[in-house]
Write a protein that holds these residues in place. Structure first.
Motif, PDB file in Angstrom:
ATOM      1  N   LYS A  21      41.056 -25.440  41.639  1.00  0.00           N
ATOM      2  CA  LYS A  21      40.139 -25.666  42.761  1.00  0.00           C
ATOM      3  C   LYS A  21      39.026 -26.607  42.336  1.00  0.00           C
ATOM      4  N   LYS A  22      38.474 -26.315  41.133  1.00  0.00           N
ATOM      5  CA  LYS A  22      37.369 -27.134  40.634  1.00  0.00           C
ATOM      6  C   LYS A  22      37.817 -28.596  40.540  1.00  0.00           C
ATOM      7  N   ASP A  23      39.028 -28.774  39.951  1.00  0.00           N
ATOM      8  CA  ASP A  23      39.535 -30.140  39.788  1.00  0.00           C
ATOM      9  C   ASP A  23      39.597 -30.863  41.122  1.00  0.00           C
ATOM     10  N   ILE A  24      40.133 -30.162  42.130  1.00  0.00           N
ATOM     11  CA  ILE A  24      40.291 -30.811  43.429  1.00  0.00           C
ATOM     12  C   ILE A  24      38.929 -31.177  43.999  1.00  0.00           C
ATOM     13  N   SER A  25      37.962 -30.228  43.921  1.00  0.00           N
ATOM     14  CA  SER A  25      36.673 -30.555  44.534  1.00  0.00           C
ATOM     15  C   SER A  25      35.929 -31.629  43.747  1.00  0.00           C
ATOM     16  N   VAL A  26      36.102 -31.639  42.420  1.00  0.00           N
ATOM     17  CA  VAL A  26      35.459 -32.699  41.622  1.00  0.00           C
ATOM     18  C   VAL A  26      36.015 -34.051  42.064  1.00  0.00           C
ATOM     19  N   GLU A  27      37.359 -34.070  42.215  1.00  0.00           N
ATOM     20  CA  GLU A  27      38.014 -35.305  42.641  1.00  0.00           C
ATOM     21  C   GLU A  27      37.450 -35.774  43.985  1.00  0.00           C
ATOM     22  N   LYS A  28      37.373 -34.819  44.939  1.00  0.00           N
ATOM     23  CA  LYS A  28      36.902 -35.180  46.276  1.00  0.00           C
ATOM     24  C   LYS A  28      35.469 -35.684  46.223  1.00  0.00           C
ATOM     25  N   ASP A  29      34.628 -34.971  45.485  1.00  0.00           N
ATOM     26  CA  ASP A  29      33.228 -35.380  45.388  1.00  0.00           C
ATOM     27  C   ASP A  29      33.117 -36.750  44.761  1.00  0.00           C
ATOM     28  N   ASP A  30      33.964 -36.998  43.775  1.00  0.00           N
ATOM     29  CA  ASP A  30      33.942 -38.270  43.089  1.00  0.00           C
ATOM     30  C   ASP A  30      34.234 -39.413  44.072  1.00  0.00           C
ATOM     31  N   ILE A  31      35.224 -39.197  44.936  1.00  0.00           N
ATOM     32  CA  ILE A  31      35.554 -40.243  45.914  1.00  0.00           C
ATOM     33  C   ILE A  31      34.416 -40.388  46.921  1.00  0.00           C
ATOM     34  N   LYS A  32      33.850 -39.250  47.314  1.00  0.00           N
ATOM     35  CA  LYS A  32      32.735 -39.296  48.280  1.00  0.00           C
ATOM     36  C   LYS A  32      31.568 -40.104  47.732  1.00  0.00           C
ATOM     37  N   ASP A  38      26.804 -44.384  55.475  1.00  0.00           N
ATOM     38  CA  ASP A  38      27.321 -44.829  56.782  1.00  0.00           C
ATOM     39  C   ASP A  38      28.834 -44.645  56.872  1.00  0.00           C
ATOM     40  N   THR A  39      29.491 -44.806  55.738  1.00  0.00           N
ATOM     41  CA  THR A  39      30.949 -44.664  55.732  1.00  0.00           C
ATOM     42  C   THR A  39      31.318 -43.185  55.883  1.00  0.00           C
ATOM     43  N   GLU A  40      30.567 -42.327  55.233  1.00  0.00           N
ATOM     44  CA  GLU A  40      30.757 -40.878  55.414  1.00  0.00           C
ATOM     45  C   GLU A  40      30.490 -40.503  56.870  1.00  0.00           C
ATOM     46  N   ASP A  41      29.461 -41.134  57.453  1.00  0.00           N
ATOM     47  CA  ASP A  41      29.137 -40.858  58.861  1.00  0.00           C
ATOM     48  C   ASP A  41      30.285 -41.263  59.782  1.00  0.00           C
ATOM     49  N   LEU A  42      30.962 -42.329  59.403  1.00  0.00           N
ATOM     50  CA  LEU A  42      32.083 -42.773  60.235  1.00  0.00           C
ATOM     51  C   LEU A  42      33.170 -41.691  60.281  1.00  0.00           C
ATOM     52  N   ILE A  43      33.391 -41.033  59.146  1.00  0.00           N
ATOM     53  CA  ILE A  43      34.394 -39.952  59.140  1.00  0.00           C
ATOM     54  C   ILE A  43      33.965 -38.855  60.126  1.00  0.00           C
ATOM     55  N   SER A  44      32.697 -38.478  60.072  1.00  0.00           N
ATOM     56  CA  SER A  44      32.223 -37.423  60.994  1.00  0.00           C
ATOM     57  C   SER A  44      32.362 -37.881  62.442  1.00  0.00           C
ATOM     58  N   ILE A 185      29.033 -52.991  56.211  1.00  0.00           N
ATOM     59  CA  ILE A 185      29.268 -52.018  57.288  1.00  0.00           C
ATOM     60  C   ILE A 185      30.600 -51.282  57.047  1.00  0.00           C
ATOM     61  N   PRO A 186      30.695 -50.056  57.513  1.00  0.00           N
ATOM     62  CA  PRO A 186      31.929 -49.286  57.322  1.00  0.00           C
ATOM     63  C   PRO A 186      33.115 -49.918  58.056  1.00  0.00           C
ATOM     64  N   VAL A 187      34.236 -49.949  57.377  1.00  0.00           N
ATOM     65  CA  VAL A 187      35.445 -50.554  57.932  1.00  0.00           C
ATOM     66  C   VAL A 187      36.646 -49.655  57.624  1.00  0.00           C
ATOM     67  N   HIS A 227      35.732 -53.780  42.337  1.00  0.00           N
ATOM     68  CA  HIS A 227      34.796 -54.536  43.180  1.00  0.00           C
ATOM     69  C   HIS A 227      33.728 -53.659  43.831  1.00  0.00           C
ATOM     70  N   GLN A 228      33.811 -52.368  43.568  1.00  0.00           N
ATOM     71  CA  GLN A 228      32.736 -51.442  43.991  1.00  0.00           C
ATOM     72  C   GLN A 228      32.460 -51.450  45.481  1.00  0.00           C
ATOM     73  N   LEU A 229      33.500 -51.582  46.279  1.00  0.00           N
ATOM     74  CA  LEU A 229      33.289 -51.519  47.728  1.00  0.00           C
ATOM     75  C   LEU A 229      33.108 -50.061  48.131  1.00  0.00           C
ATOM     76  N   ASN A 230      32.001 -49.784  48.802  1.00  0.00           N
ATOM     77  CA  ASN A 230      31.719 -48.393  49.174  1.00  0.00           C
ATOM     78  C   ASN A 230      31.802 -48.191  50.683  1.00  0.00           C
ATOM     79  N   ASN A 231      32.361 -49.199  51.377  1.00  0.00           N
ATOM     80  CA  ASN A 231      32.330 -49.169  52.845  1.00  0.00           C
ATOM     81  C   ASN A 231      33.712 -49.064  53.480  1.00  0.00           C
ATOM     82  N   LEU A 232      34.726 -48.737  52.677  1.00  0.00           N
ATOM     83  CA  LEU A 232      36.076 -48.731  53.249  1.00  0.00           C
ATOM     84  C   LEU A 232      36.665 -47.331  53.359  1.00  0.00           C
ATOM     85  N   LEU A 233      37.345 -47.111  54.490  1.00  0.00           N
ATOM     86  CA  LEU A 233      38.207 -45.942  54.643  1.00  0.00           C
ATOM     87  C   LEU A 233      39.621 -46.506  54.737  1.00  0.00           C
ATOM     88  N   TYR A 234      40.537 -45.935  53.993  1.00  0.00           N
ATOM     89  CA  TYR A 234      41.888 -46.494  53.908  1.00  0.00           C
ATOM     90  C   TYR A 234      42.828 -45.749  54.864  1.00  0.00           C
TER      91      TYR A 234
END
Ligand code: BMA
Length: 368
Positions: A21-32, A38-44, A185-187, A227-234
């Motif tokens: 469980k820890k591994d999975i949540s660490v992974e998720k947090d890492d991606i977040k 703004d990109t997180e807001d787009l998901i919501s 901007i989020p894309v 390239h450190q893009l922080n605005n993309l959802l795949y």
């Protein structure tokens, strides 16, 4: 082996579960942490939308339409959808094919400078931006539909890997440049779509499934980490499923996909189209819910809109309860290649009726 596990002390088993469980949540947090707020807001936002209805999208909505081009009067934001319904779409599709060549215009002659402005304008108004990439074939230099084998050439170890890395850098530079106050901007980025069809160089039969997944993973790693893009959802979007197709066949993994999608067109066969909608969207919904990711109808349309009442009678009843966040109609290129009505089109009244139905959300419905 089975016995060994059966006799494992309970606490040890539980510890293992906890670790996992820890591994999975660490992974998720890492991606977040790799995504902007703004990109997180787009998901919501995508979840919120799906609870109220579905957002209406149009490819190249503001770039051009039937008999007009944004570049001819850049001071106004025009759209065929707005012209016939009075409302702008909520989702804006763009295609960055030929950015990889460092061209000034995309494969459909939209200038990247214009595209950038239109993306920013739509985002500022509350719209959602989604980007596909009809990239040329890196091995043959033909177009996306050139099936010359290339995926194995461009992944790590391949003879065109360096060239492909440069192409991804150009994608990254462009998507980074679509910014407001230095914040891209989020894309929703939807590369290598319709891979279960055989028409693109990244499609079925033109590369192995493993190479496809590797290409996807390496591309995301380049964009997100190098390239450190922080605005993309795949977004992962296969084409309509044929009876033997497995929706997840080309899925590269949870860390590399944020949104599930599918592309289904009506080839002047309402019954077949409806069957696909019902069957395929149910599969997408089930998987997306299980994976806790939003999902959308990433491409659709009936070319030239020749079926009367198509929006209200064929499409709407089969979308209203699917839980999709948006539907994207393809581009209005020509009289023989358009997917949204324009002024004077016989289907205008039906489209207006579609707009008035409770679940269709246009731009102003999102911002209200
Ligand atoms: C296709 C067609 C082509 C176009 C491409 C990328 O489906 O519309 O004419 O070049 O999409 O937009």
């Amino acid at each position: 082996m089975i016995l060994f596990f059966l006799f494992l002390p309970l606490s040890c088993k539980n510890d293992k579960k906890e670790d996992l469980k820890k591994d999975i949540s660490v992974e998720k947090d890492d991606i977040k942490t790799k995504r902007s707020i703004d990109t997180e807001d787009l998901i919501s936002k995508l979840y919120t939308i799906s609870k109220k209805g579905f957002a209406i999208g149009h490819q190249d909505a503001t770039s051009y339409g039937l008999n007009w081009k944004h570049e001819d009067s850049p001071e106004v934001i025009k759209s065929d959808v707005k012209e016939v319904s009075g409302k702008l779409p909520a989702v804006y599709g763009f295609d960055i094919g030929h950015i990889e060549l460092n061209n000034t215009h995309n494969l459909d002659s939209v200038s990247f400078t214009t595209m950038r402005q239109l993306m920013i304008d739509a985002y500022k108004k509350g719209g959602i931006i989604t980007v596909s990439w009809h990239a040329d074939n890196p091995t043959s230099n033909g177009d996306s539909w050139d099936k010359t084998s290339t995926v194995s050439d461009i992944i790590k170890g391949g003879k065109h890997h360096d060239k492909y890395q440069l192409w991804v850098k150009r994608v990254a530079d462009f998507l980074k440049s679509v910014e407001i106050n230095n914040q891209p901007i989020p894309v929703v980025f939807r590369p290598f779509h319709e891979m279960n069809g055989s028409w693109f160089w990244w499609g079925e039969g033109n590369c192995s499934v493993e190479d496809y997944k590797t290409l996807w993973i390496e591309t995301v790693n380049l964009l997100r980490d190098t390239h450190q893009l922080n605005n993309l959802l795949y977004a992962y979007s296969p084409n309509k499923l044929n009876p033997t197709d497995d929706y997840m066949k080309y899925y590269p993994g949870d860390e590399y996909v944020d949104i599930f999608g599918i592309d289904i067109y009506d080839f002047k066969d309402s019954e077949g189209f409806i069957n696909s909608l019902q069957h395929d969207l149910a599969i997408v919904k089930e998987i997306a819910e299980q994976k806790q990711k939003p999902y959308a109808f990433t491409e659709t349309g009936l070319e030239t809109l020749s079926t009367p009442n198509w929006f209200t009678e064929v499409l709407y009843p089969n979308l209203e309860n699917t839980g999709i966040s948006w539907v994207l109609f393809w581009r209005n290129a020509r009289p023989d290649h358009h997917y949204m009505p324009y002024k004077g089109h016989p289907i205008v009244d039906d489209f207006k009726a579609f707009e008035a139905l409770p679940k269709t959300l246009f731009l102003e419905d999102l911002t209200n």
